[in-house]
Motif scaffolding. Structure first.
Motif, mmCIF file in Angstrom:
data_model
loop_
_atom_site.group_PDB
_atom_site.id
_atom_site.type_symbol
_atom_site.label_atom_id
_atom_site.label_comp_id
_atom_site.label_asym_id
_atom_site.label_seq_id
_atom_site.Cartn_x
_atom_site.Cartn_y
_atom_site.Cartn_z
ATOM 1 N N PHE A 1 0.820 -1.209 0.000
ATOM 2 C CA PHE A 1 0.000 0.000 0.000
ATOM 3 C C PHE A 1 0.859 1.267 0.000
ATOM 4 O O PHE A 1 0.526 2.256 -0.656
ATOM 5 C CB PHE A 1 -0.927 -0.005 1.219
ATOM 6 C CG PHE A 1 -1.779 1.221 1.333
ATOM 7 C CD1 PHE A 1 -2.852 1.430 0.486
ATOM 8 C CD2 PHE A 1 -1.484 2.217 2.283
ATOM 9 C CE1 PHE A 1 -3.623 2.574 0.578
ATOM 10 C CE2 PHE A 1 -2.257 3.359 2.369
ATOM 11 C CZ PHE A 1 -3.328 3.534 1.523
ATOM 12 N N VAL A 2 1.969 1.221 0.721
ATOM 13 C CA VAL A 2 2.832 2.407 0.809
ATOM 14 C C VAL A 2 3.452 2.752 -0.543
ATOM 15 O O VAL A 2 3.912 3.876 -0.743
ATOM 16 C CB VAL A 2 3.949 2.198 1.867
ATOM 17 C CG1 VAL A 2 3.356 2.079 3.262
ATOM 18 C CG2 VAL A 2 4.794 0.974 1.534
ATOM 19 N N LEU B 1 -6.778 8.325 1.238
ATOM 20 C CA LEU B 1 -6.178 7.716 2.432
ATOM 21 C C LEU B 1 -4.681 8.004 2.539
ATOM 22 O O LEU B 1 -4.080 7.750 3.598
ATOM 23 C CB LEU B 1 -6.395 6.198 2.414
ATOM 24 C CG LEU B 1 -7.834 5.714 2.548
ATOM 25 C CD1 LEU B 1 -7.897 4.194 2.408
ATOM 26 C CD2 LEU B 1 -8.413 6.127 3.897
ATOM 27 N N ARG B 2 -4.098 8.498 1.463
ATOM 28 C CA ARG B 2 -2.649 8.723 1.466
ATOM 29 C C ARG B 2 -2.269 10.104 2.032
ATOM 30 O O ARG B 2 -1.079 10.400 2.175
ATOM 31 C CB ARG B 2 -2.109 8.590 0.034
ATOM 32 C CG ARG B 2 -2.327 7.229 -0.599
ATOM 33 C CD ARG B 2 -1.551 6.142 0.108
ATOM 34 N NE ARG B 2 -0.119 6.370 0.023
ATOM 35 C CZ ARG B 2 0.623 5.993 -1.038
ATOM 36 N NH1 ARG B 2 0.056 5.362 -2.042
ATOM 37 N NH2 ARG B 2 1.916 6.238 -1.049
ATOM 38 N N ILE B 3 -3.244 10.937 2.353
ATOM 39 C CA ILE B 3 -2.918 12.280 2.857
ATOM 40 C C ILE B 3 -2.413 12.201 4.287
ATOM 41 O O ILE B 3 -2.735 11.282 5.045
ATOM 42 C CB ILE B 3 -4.149 13.211 2.771
ATOM 43 C CG1 ILE B 3 -5.297 12.690 3.643
ATOM 44 C CG2 ILE B 3 -4.603 13.362 1.317
ATOM 45 C CD1 ILE B 3 -6.493 13.623 3.696
ATOM 46 N N GLU B 4 -1.607 13.173 4.690
ATOM 47 C CA GLU B 4 -0.968 13.171 6.005
ATOM 48 C C GLU B 4 -1.973 13.317 7.140
ATOM 49 O O GLU B 4 -1.675 12.952 8.294
ATOM 50 C CB GLU B 4 0.063 14.304 6.086
ATOM 51 C CG GLU B 4 1.261 14.091 5.164
ATOM 52 C CD GLU B 4 2.297 15.192 5.319
ATOM 53 O OE1 GLU B 4 2.104 16.063 6.196
ATOM 54 O OE2 GLU B 4 3.293 15.179 4.555
ATOM 55 N N ARG C 1 -4.676 6.469 14.534
ATOM 56 C CA ARG C 1 -5.983 6.181 15.145
ATOM 57 C C ARG C 1 -7.069 6.063 14.077
ATOM 58 O O ARG C 1 -8.022 5.288 14.210
ATOM 59 C CB ARG C 1 -6.332 7.254 16.192
ATOM 60 C CG ARG C 1 -6.599 8.637 15.635
ATOM 61 C CD ARG C 1 -6.967 9.619 16.758
ATOM 62 N NE ARG C 1 -7.309 10.930 16.242
ATOM 63 C CZ ARG C 1 -6.420 11.870 15.946
ATOM 64 N NH1 ARG C 1 -5.118 11.627 16.105
ATOM 65 N NH2 ARG C 1 -6.824 13.054 15.508
ATOM 66 N N HIS C 2 -6.917 6.867 13.008
ATOM 67 C CA HIS C 2 -7.884 6.792 11.909
ATOM 68 C C HIS C 2 -7.755 5.446 11.177
ATOM 69 O O HIS C 2 -8.754 4.827 10.822
ATOM 70 C CB HIS C 2 -7.658 7.935 10.909
ATOM 71 C CG HIS C 2 -7.838 9.285 11.512
ATOM 72 N ND1 HIS C 2 -6.935 10.305 11.328
ATOM 73 C CD2 HIS C 2 -8.820 9.787 12.321
ATOM 74 C CE1 HIS C 2 -7.349 11.386 11.970
ATOM 75 N NE2 HIS C 2 -8.486 11.097 12.585
ATOM 76 N N GLU D 1 -1.446 -0.868 9.017
ATOM 77 C CA GLU D 1 -1.389 -0.073 7.783
ATOM 78 C C GLU D 1 -0.098 -0.301 6.999
ATOM 79 O O GLU D 1 -0.110 -0.406 5.769
ATOM 80 C CB GLU D 1 -1.549 1.408 8.139
ATOM 81 C CG GLU D 1 -1.550 2.329 6.930
ATOM 82 C CD GLU D 1 -0.204 3.023 6.752
ATOM 83 O OE1 GLU D 1 0.038 3.536 5.640
ATOM 84 O OE2 GLU D 1 0.587 3.050 7.703
ATOM 85 N N LYS D 2 1.017 -0.466 7.702
ATOM 86 C CA LYS D 2 2.305 -0.647 7.023
ATOM 87 C C LYS D 2 2.423 -1.990 6.309
ATOM 88 O O LYS D 2 3.273 -2.162 5.439
ATOM 89 C CB LYS D 2 3.452 -0.504 8.041
ATOM 90 C CG LYS D 2 3.473 -1.574 9.120
ATOM 91 C CD LYS D 2 4.611 -1.320 10.105
ATOM 92 C CE LYS D 2 4.638 -2.374 11.210
ATOM 93 N NZ LYS D 2 4.930 -3.709 10.708
ATOM 94 N N ASP D 3 1.547 -2.954 6.677
ATOM 95 C CA ASP D 3 1.603 -4.293 6.068
ATOM 96 C C ASP D 3 0.575 -4.486 4.954
ATOM 97 O O ASP D 3 0.500 -5.564 4.339
ATOM 98 C CB ASP D 3 1.379 -5.373 7.139
ATOM 99 C CG ASP D 3 2.458 -5.357 8.206
ATOM 100 O OD1 ASP D 3 3.629 -5.117 7.845
ATOM 101 O OD2 ASP D 3 2.136 -5.584 9.393
#
Length: 275
Positions: free
Chosen positions: A186-187, A238-241, A246-247, A261-263
């Motif tokens: 995703f990243v 979803l990519r915005i800072e 928590r979101h 999220e990182k996976d």
């Protein structure tokens, strides 16, 4: 080799010989008359020239063998008919099983082209194997002058498989370009690039011949690509800072995704259909 195959091979060979017998006999008579004529004229035959008595001996030996084989064929005919009828019943049972299998497995509404093509390949192999036995059985019945069976019985089923192979094959050329990206982390997802690829894929689908548009497979694949396009638009958001950890926790819980999220990979967001 099936019983039908053995019988077809045997009867075909004997029938072929009998069919040519008169022609060969005429050639033999022609050779004999020519030989006798040359003898009367005291023709000096070459040393390696086949003598008439030797040739007649071989010809008569051949006729005796043919007579024996024809008698065997006639003697075994009742038993052969019984075995062919029994084999036909077995093959017809297998055909019924395959028709039921096809009705259950037919991938006209499969989730993706790869899955559909795998099912089609397996189905085609199974049906072609039975079809080969069935055609041999029909041929044996014809040679034995039994009740007629249509050797093209399974043609419509094989044609249906071929049509679906054509449809899913064309859809796969388009869909696979998107599907190959599903394992992208995703990243690393480039939402703008994926949007461009999805729009290109949808345009390619619209450019397919009209005959493909009438299939459920076409509509399913197009809907999936349109859904991916919708999700991809949300992915960009979803990519915005402003989206904090928590979101993400709330988002992943809502999507029932058991990852951090990182996976995440792209397919994690394409699969749930929550949007």
């Amino acid at each position: 080799e099936s019983e039908s195959g053995d019988i077809v091979a045997f009867i075909t060979e004997i029938s072929k010989v009998n069919k040519n017998l008169n022609k060969w006999q005429k050639e033999m008579d022609k050779y004999k008359n020519a030989h006798l004529l040359l003898q009367k004229q005291k023709f000096n035959f070459p040393p390696k020239f086949k003598k008439l008595d030797e040739l007649e001996k071989e010809w008569n030996h051949f006729l005796n063998i043919l007579k024996e084989k024809s008698a065997i064929m006639k003697e075994k005919e009742p038993g052969a008919k019984a075995r062919i009828a029994a084999e036909e019943a077995t093959i017809n049972e297998r055909i019924q099983e395959l028709e039921k299998y096809w009705a259950e497995k037919k991938p006209d509404k499969a989730e993706n082209p790869t899955e559909a093509l795998d099912i089609l390949k397996e189905s085609k192999n199974l049906i072609e194997e039975v079809n080969e036995s069935y055609i041999k059985n029909c041929k044996a019945k014809e040679l034995l002058e039994m009740d007629y069976s249509d050797p093209n019985k399974l043609n419509s089923l094989l044609e249906e498989i071929k049509d679906l192979e054509d449809v899913w094959g064309e859809l796969n050329k388009i869909f696979s370009k998107i599907d190959d990206k599903k394992d992208t982390p995703f990243v690393a997802v480039n939402a703008d690039k994926i949007k461009k690829d999805l729009e290109e894929a949808l345009n390619q689908m619209n450019d397919l011949p009209d005959k493909y548009h009438s299939y459920d497979a076409f509509e399913i694949t197009r809907n999936k690509l349109q859904y991916y396009k919708k999700v991809n638009g949300i992915i960009g958001d979803l990519r915005i800072e402003a989206i904090k950890d928590r979101h993400w926790k709330t988002i992943l819980n809502e999507l029932n995704i058991k990852k951090q999220e990182k996976d995440l990979i792209l397919n994690d967001l394409f699969l749930p259909k929550p949007f």
